[in-house]
Design a protein around this motif. Structure first.
Motif, PDB file in Angstrom:
ATOM      1  N   VAL A  64       6.281   1.640   3.558  1.00 45.89           N
ATOM      2  CA  VAL A  64       5.457   1.355   2.376  1.00 45.89           C
ATOM      3  C   VAL A  64       5.252  -0.151   2.211  1.00 45.89           C
ATOM      4  O   VAL A  64       4.162  -0.610   1.867  1.00 45.89           O
ATOM      5  CB  VAL A  64       6.110   1.954   1.112  1.00 45.89           C
ATOM      6  CG1 VAL A  64       5.401   1.477  -0.148  1.00 45.89           C
ATOM      7  CG2 VAL A  64       6.083   3.470   1.175  1.00 45.89           C
ATOM      8  N   GLY A  65       6.287  -0.914   2.478  1.00 44.39           N
ATOM      9  CA  GLY A  65       6.155  -2.369   2.397  1.00 44.39           C
ATOM     10  C   GLY A  65       5.131  -2.902   3.382  1.00 44.39           C
ATOM     11  O   GLY A  65       4.278  -3.727   3.031  1.00 44.39           O
ATOM     12  N   ALA A  66       5.196  -2.401   4.630  1.00 41.99           N
ATOM     13  CA  ALA A  66       4.215  -2.829   5.633  1.00 41.99           C
ATOM     14  C   ALA A  66       2.804  -2.392   5.249  1.00 41.99           C
ATOM     15  O   ALA A  66       1.829  -3.134   5.424  1.00 41.99           O
ATOM     16  CB  ALA A  66       4.588  -2.258   6.998  1.00 41.99           C
ATOM     17  N   LEU A  67       2.690  -1.165   4.684  1.00 45.50           N
ATOM     18  CA  LEU A  67       1.380  -0.670   4.269  1.00 45.50           C
ATOM     19  C   LEU A  67       0.802  -1.510   3.133  1.00 45.50           C
ATOM     20  O   LEU A  67      -0.384  -1.860   3.134  1.00 45.50           O
ATOM     21  CB  LEU A  67       1.502   0.784   3.822  1.00 45.50           C
ATOM     22  CG  LEU A  67       0.203   1.499   3.430  1.00 45.50           C
ATOM     23  CD1 LEU A  67      -0.744   1.579   4.621  1.00 45.50           C
ATOM     24  CD2 LEU A  67       0.500   2.887   2.899  1.00 45.50           C
ATOM     25  N   GLY A  80      -2.897  -5.485   1.071  1.00 46.90           N
ATOM     26  CA  GLY A  80      -3.058  -6.770   0.387  1.00 46.90           C
ATOM     27  C   GLY A  80      -3.944  -7.720   1.170  1.00 46.90           C
ATOM     28  O   GLY A  80      -4.787  -8.421   0.592  1.00 46.90           O
ATOM     29  N   VAL A  81      -3.786  -7.727   2.500  1.00 48.01           N
ATOM     30  CA  VAL A  81      -4.629  -8.584   3.341  1.00 48.01           C
ATOM     31  C   VAL A  81      -6.095  -8.152   3.238  1.00 48.01           C
ATOM     32  O   VAL A  81      -6.999  -8.980   3.083  1.00 48.01           O
ATOM     33  CB  VAL A  81      -4.147  -8.536   4.806  1.00 48.01           C
ATOM     34  CG1 VAL A  81      -5.129  -9.260   5.724  1.00 48.01           C
ATOM     35  CG2 VAL A  81      -2.766  -9.176   4.926  1.00 48.01           C
ATOM     36  N   LEU A  82      -6.348  -6.830   3.321  1.00 40.61           N
ATOM     37  CA  LEU A  82      -7.725  -6.333   3.226  1.00 40.61           C
ATOM     38  C   LEU A  82      -8.349  -6.645   1.871  1.00 40.61           C
ATOM     39  O   LEU A  82      -9.504  -7.075   1.785  1.00 40.61           O
ATOM     40  CB  LEU A  82      -7.745  -4.824   3.457  1.00 40.61           C
ATOM     41  CG  LEU A  82      -7.624  -4.354   4.903  1.00 40.61           C
ATOM     42  CD1 LEU A  82      -7.566  -2.845   4.950  1.00 40.61           C
ATOM     43  CD2 LEU A  82      -8.771  -4.853   5.750  1.00 40.61           C
ATOM     44  N   ILE A  83      -7.587  -6.431   0.800  1.00 43.19           N
ATOM     45  CA  ILE A  83      -8.113  -6.682  -0.543  1.00 43.19           C
ATOM     46  C   ILE A  83      -8.389  -8.166  -0.733  1.00 43.19           C
ATOM     47  O   ILE A  83      -9.391  -8.551  -1.342  1.00 43.19           O
ATOM     48  CB  ILE A  83      -7.123  -6.163  -1.594  1.00 43.19           C
ATOM     49  CG1 ILE A  83      -7.073  -4.633  -1.561  1.00 43.19           C
ATOM     50  CG2 ILE A  83      -7.505  -6.642  -2.993  1.00 43.19           C
ATOM     51  CD1 ILE A  83      -5.979  -4.027  -2.406  1.00 43.19           C
ATOM     52  N   LYS A  84      -7.522  -9.029  -0.205  1.00 47.38           N
ATOM     53  CA  LYS A  84      -7.717 -10.469  -0.333  1.00 47.38           C
ATOM     54  C   LYS A  84      -8.990 -10.913   0.370  1.00 47.38           C
ATOM     55  O   LYS A  84      -9.742 -11.756  -0.122  1.00 47.38           O
ATOM     56  CB  LYS A  84      -6.501 -11.206   0.257  1.00 47.38           C
ATOM     57  CG  LYS A  84      -6.583 -12.712   0.231  1.00 47.38           C
ATOM     58  CD  LYS A  84      -6.493 -13.260  -1.179  1.00 47.38           C
ATOM     59  CE  LYS A  84      -6.453 -14.778  -1.178  1.00 47.38           C
ATOM     60  NZ  LYS A  84      -6.434 -15.334  -2.556  1.00 47.38           N
ATOM     61  N   VAL A  85      -9.255 -10.330   1.556  1.00 47.23           N
ATOM     62  CA  VAL A  85     -10.397 -10.769   2.357  1.00 47.23           C
ATOM     63  C   VAL A  85     -11.698 -10.098   1.905  1.00 47.23           C
ATOM     64  O   VAL A  85     -12.738 -10.744   1.789  1.00 47.23           O
ATOM     65  CB  VAL A  85     -10.133 -10.484   3.855  1.00 47.23           C
ATOM     66  CG1 VAL A  85     -11.353 -10.844   4.700  1.00 47.23           C
ATOM     67  CG2 VAL A  85      -8.923 -11.273   4.332  1.00 47.23           C
ATOM     68  N   TYR A  86     -11.642  -8.783   1.611  1.00 43.63           N
ATOM     69  CA  TYR A  86     -12.878  -8.036   1.383  1.00 43.63           C
ATOM     70  C   TYR A  86     -13.038  -7.507  -0.040  1.00 43.63           C
ATOM     71  O   TYR A  86     -14.094  -6.962  -0.354  1.00 43.63           O
ATOM     72  CB  TYR A  86     -12.965  -6.859   2.362  1.00 43.63           C
ATOM     73  CG  TYR A  86     -13.034  -7.327   3.779  1.00 43.63           C
ATOM     74  CD1 TYR A  86     -14.230  -7.762   4.330  1.00 43.63           C
ATOM     75  CD2 TYR A  86     -11.892  -7.362   4.569  1.00 43.63           C
ATOM     76  CE1 TYR A  86     -14.293  -8.212   5.631  1.00 43.63           C
ATOM     77  CE2 TYR A  86     -11.943  -7.814   5.882  1.00 43.63           C
ATOM     78  CZ  TYR A  86     -13.146  -8.230   6.403  1.00 43.63           C
ATOM     79  OH  TYR A  86     -13.202  -8.677   7.689  1.00 43.63           O
ATOM     80  N   GLY A  87     -12.033  -7.667  -0.898  1.00 48.88           N
ATOM     81  CA  GLY A  87     -12.157  -7.219  -2.275  1.00 48.88           C
ATOM     82  C   GLY A  87     -11.639  -5.803  -2.475  1.00 48.88           C
ATOM     83  O   GLY A  87     -11.690  -4.964  -1.568  1.00 48.88           O
ATOM     84  N   PHE A  88     -11.173  -5.561  -3.689  1.00 48.32           N
ATOM     85  CA  PHE A  88     -10.548  -4.272  -3.988  1.00 48.32           C
ATOM     86  C   PHE A  88     -11.556  -3.127  -3.904  1.00 48.32           C
ATOM     87  O   PHE A  88     -11.255  -2.056  -3.366  1.00 48.32           O
ATOM     88  CB  PHE A  88      -9.924  -4.327  -5.389  1.00 48.32           C
ATOM     89  CG  PHE A  88      -9.365  -3.013  -5.850  1.00 48.32           C
ATOM     90  CD1 PHE A  88      -8.161  -2.537  -5.356  1.00 48.32           C
ATOM     91  CD2 PHE A  88     -10.061  -2.235  -6.770  1.00 48.32           C
ATOM     92  CE1 PHE A  88      -7.654  -1.317  -5.768  1.00 48.32           C
ATOM     93  CE2 PHE A  88      -9.557  -1.016  -7.190  1.00 48.32           C
ATOM     94  CZ  PHE A  88      -8.343  -0.558  -6.687  1.00 48.32           C
ATOM     95  N   ILE A  97      -4.709  -3.515  11.790  1.00 50.02           N
ATOM     96  CA  ILE A  97      -3.696  -3.168  10.787  1.00 50.02           C
ATOM     97  C   ILE A  97      -3.090  -1.800  11.081  1.00 50.02           C
ATOM     98  O   ILE A  97      -1.871  -1.601  10.979  1.00 50.02           O
ATOM     99  CB  ILE A  97      -4.311  -3.207   9.379  1.00 50.02           C
ATOM    100  CG1 ILE A  97      -4.659  -4.662   9.012  1.00 50.02           C
ATOM    101  CG2 ILE A  97      -3.369  -2.625   8.342  1.00 50.02           C
ATOM    102  CD1 ILE A  97      -5.344  -4.816   7.686  1.00 50.02           C
ATOM    103  N   VAL A  98      -3.946  -0.823  11.475  1.00 46.46           N
ATOM    104  CA  VAL A  98      -3.425   0.513  11.808  1.00 46.46           C
ATOM    105  C   VAL A  98      -2.483   0.430  13.008  1.00 46.46           C
ATOM    106  O   VAL A  98      -1.409   1.053  13.020  1.00 46.46           O
ATOM    107  CB  VAL A  98      -4.589   1.480  12.089  1.00 46.46           C
ATOM    108  CG1 VAL A  98      -4.076   2.793  12.668  1.00 46.46           C
ATOM    109  CG2 VAL A  98      -5.370   1.751  10.812  1.00 46.46           C
TER     110      VAL A  98
END
Length: 557
Positions: free
Chosen positions: A354-357, A362-370, A171-172
């Protein structure tokens, strides 16, 4: 009074009937009671197995159909281990019920074992099975038929991490690519095209260049006079609107000529009448071509273009020189336009980034939780401990081997005089976080009298008293047996919760504690862990510490 034989016989018969009735009543009640009594039996499918094989142990209960029956649960078959408890099989006949439950048992050491008496509860009353004998034999190994191999060496494995660093790296890298694209297509000063260069020129220069391009066009050759005159009049009207500051593009021919004459009469535009008349003629010719579809001679079209070029030049010469104030305003206007353009570029760039970030988050939160993403991004002291390189070490003597996220530091212990008479040596090792409630300590003590047995309850009472002295409130306590994962050494776990003080603060927070105690004649060992309640990272650390415990239950002679 004389009693006849007939009366005696009658009385005897009456007594006999009463006795018979009583006997029938007693035996009938006894028979009914016997009928209602539950019957408990237990059986095994074999009395001899090999190591690791399973025994099917079955309990049969025959009882009244309304009876409430509770079978044994969990590990009540020690020294044998329960592998599985099967479902209860039920059979009903009239007002009786037969229940059957089977258990799969096993043992991994050879020898003769006894399955202990099992307790079955029926309507709140306890009934017991008979004990059964089982022989567990070893598995014969033919060391000649199969080749023996050396023990394989230890293999290094990469440390596992609870956080997806590979995905974060991807992602980075993606964000860096997005930043590069934003710079290249939005922020970078790109070379100007020919059209952009012409658009930046002053109105007069731009009009001359556009008239020159019109001269080299193929409109006349291709008989496209309408397009030719439309472009010709647009050039001159645009010039007049920008340089002379009159609304020329929206005006009709007569309106435009009238505006020029008014400017001439007011002295703001020094044009002669011949120039204005010539301009009017060209505009009228253009109107005829565009609206009446008139087709002029090629020479006339060429002359009209030359005439427009002369009109532009004479109009430019007729304009008064701009004042210093006008030049300054024009310069400020251009600078403002440049600032707005630059600001617009930055707004687009920031919005894109900001949109890309947000998409990446969103991908990280969906997979690993907030919570995991938040604690990794903002930092969480206990999570950092969990992800540290853990250290395995032995502490004290008798030694306790344990894994911890940080090295435990030896503490100097000053024993009171009354304790020195009973304790020969006490070693204490601790780690305490200065950011959160998490702390772990290991202690190992030997008694002055080698025959002294440790009192775990007394140890727990002292530790709880220390909790209270440090300001801990509302302490609860529970006890259960504790077995080490590696060597199955038995100990006692004392655990509970309370309101603990945070480090460097008087704030009381909900915390939990656990004390693991081991010991034997002449020595005792304990591990103490405290942490915040509802802290999943601290709970994972505590579980890992408890699973790593290995004690050596020997002492100095």
């Amino acid at each position: 009074m004389t009693i006849s034989n007939k009366q005696i016989i009658s009385t005897s018969n009456t007594l006999l009937k009463i006795m018979c009735a009583l006997v029938c009543l007693v035996f009938g009640s006894f028979f009914s009671y016997a009928q209602n009594q539950p019957k408990i039996t237990a059986d095994i499918d074999t009395t001899a197995i090999r190591i690791g094989e399973q025994i099917k142990y079955t309990i049969f209960v025959d009882a009244d159909s309304t009876a409430q029956v509770l079978f044994p649960e969990d590990q009540t078959f020690s020294p044998l281990e329960m592998v599985e408890a099967l479902e209860i099989d039920t059979t009903k006949y009239k007002d009786r019920i037969t229940l059957q439950r089977s258990y799969a048992l096993t043992q991994f050491d050879s020898g003769a074992y006894t399955i202990p008496i099992q307790r079955i509860e029926i309507n709140g009353k306890a009934f017991f099975t008979d004990s059964l004998r089982v022989n567990v034999g070893t598995v014969k190994v033919d060391t000649f038929a199969q080749k023996m191999y050396d023990i394989k060496p230890l293999m290094e494995v990469e440390k596992s991490s609870s956080f997806p660093w590979l995905l974060v790296s991807i992602i980075v890298a993606s964000l860096l690519v997005v930043i590069g694209l934003i710079y290249w297509f939005i922020l970078r000063k790109k070379p100007l095209t020919d059209e952009e260069k012409i658009a930046l020129l002053p109105p007069y220069d731009r009009a001359i260049i556009e008239l020159k391009k019109l001269e080299n066009s193929k409109y006349i050759i291709q008989d496209e006079y309408k397009e030719y005159y439309s472009e010709l009049t647009t050039i001159v009207r645009s010039y007049l609107e920008e340089d002379v500051k009159i609304s020329a593009l929206e005006s009709t021919t007569d309106q435009l000529i009238t505006k020029l004459e008014l400017l001439k009469d007011a002295g703001q535009l020094k044009l002669d009448n011949d120039t204005i008349s010539q301009f009017k003629r060209v505009l009228q010719t253009a109107d005829l071509v565009k609206f009446a579809k008139k087709k002029p001679e090629t020479s006339i079209a060429e002359q009209d273009r030359v005439a427009i070029a002369q009109i532009v030049e004479k109009t430019h010469e007729a304009l008064p020189e701009p004042t210093e104030e006008e030049l300054l305003k024009n310069e400020e206007y251009l600078e403002e336009l440049a600032r707005k353009k630059e600001k617009k570029k930055w707004i687009i760039a920031i919005a894109t980034f900001v949109g890309a970030l947000l998409i990446g988050l969103g991908v990280l939160i969906k997979v690993y939780g907030f919570k995991t993403v938040k604690d990794t991004a903002l930092g969480h002291p206990v999570k950092e401990l969990l992800e540290n390189d853990w250290i395995q070490s032995s502490y004290g003597y008798p030694p306790i081997q344990i894994e911890t996220p940080e090295v435990l530091i030896r503490q100097e212990v000053n024993l009171p005089p009354e304790a020195k008479a009973n304790i020969k040596e006490l070693q204490l090792f601790t780690y305490k976080s200065n950011k959160t409630l998490f702390a772990v300590s290991v202690s190992s003590a030997t008694f002055a009298n080698p025959q002294t047995e440790p009192d775990f309850n007394q140890v727990a009472e002292k530790i709880l008293a220390e909790f209270e002295a440090s300001g801990t409130k509302n302490i609860t306590t529970k006890q259960e047996e504790f077995n080490t994962f590696s060597s199955d050494t038995k100990g006692l776990k004392i655990y509970g919760s309370g309101k603990f003080k945070m480090p460097n603060s008087k704030e009381l927070v909900n915390g939990e504690y656990a004390i693991i105690c081991f010991g034997g004649k002449g020595f005792q060992q304990q591990i103490l862990v405290t942490y915040l309640a509802d802290d999943e990272y601290a709970q994972q650390i505590a579980d890992r510490i408890f699973n790593s415990i290995e004690v050596k239950e020997d002492k100095k002679e």
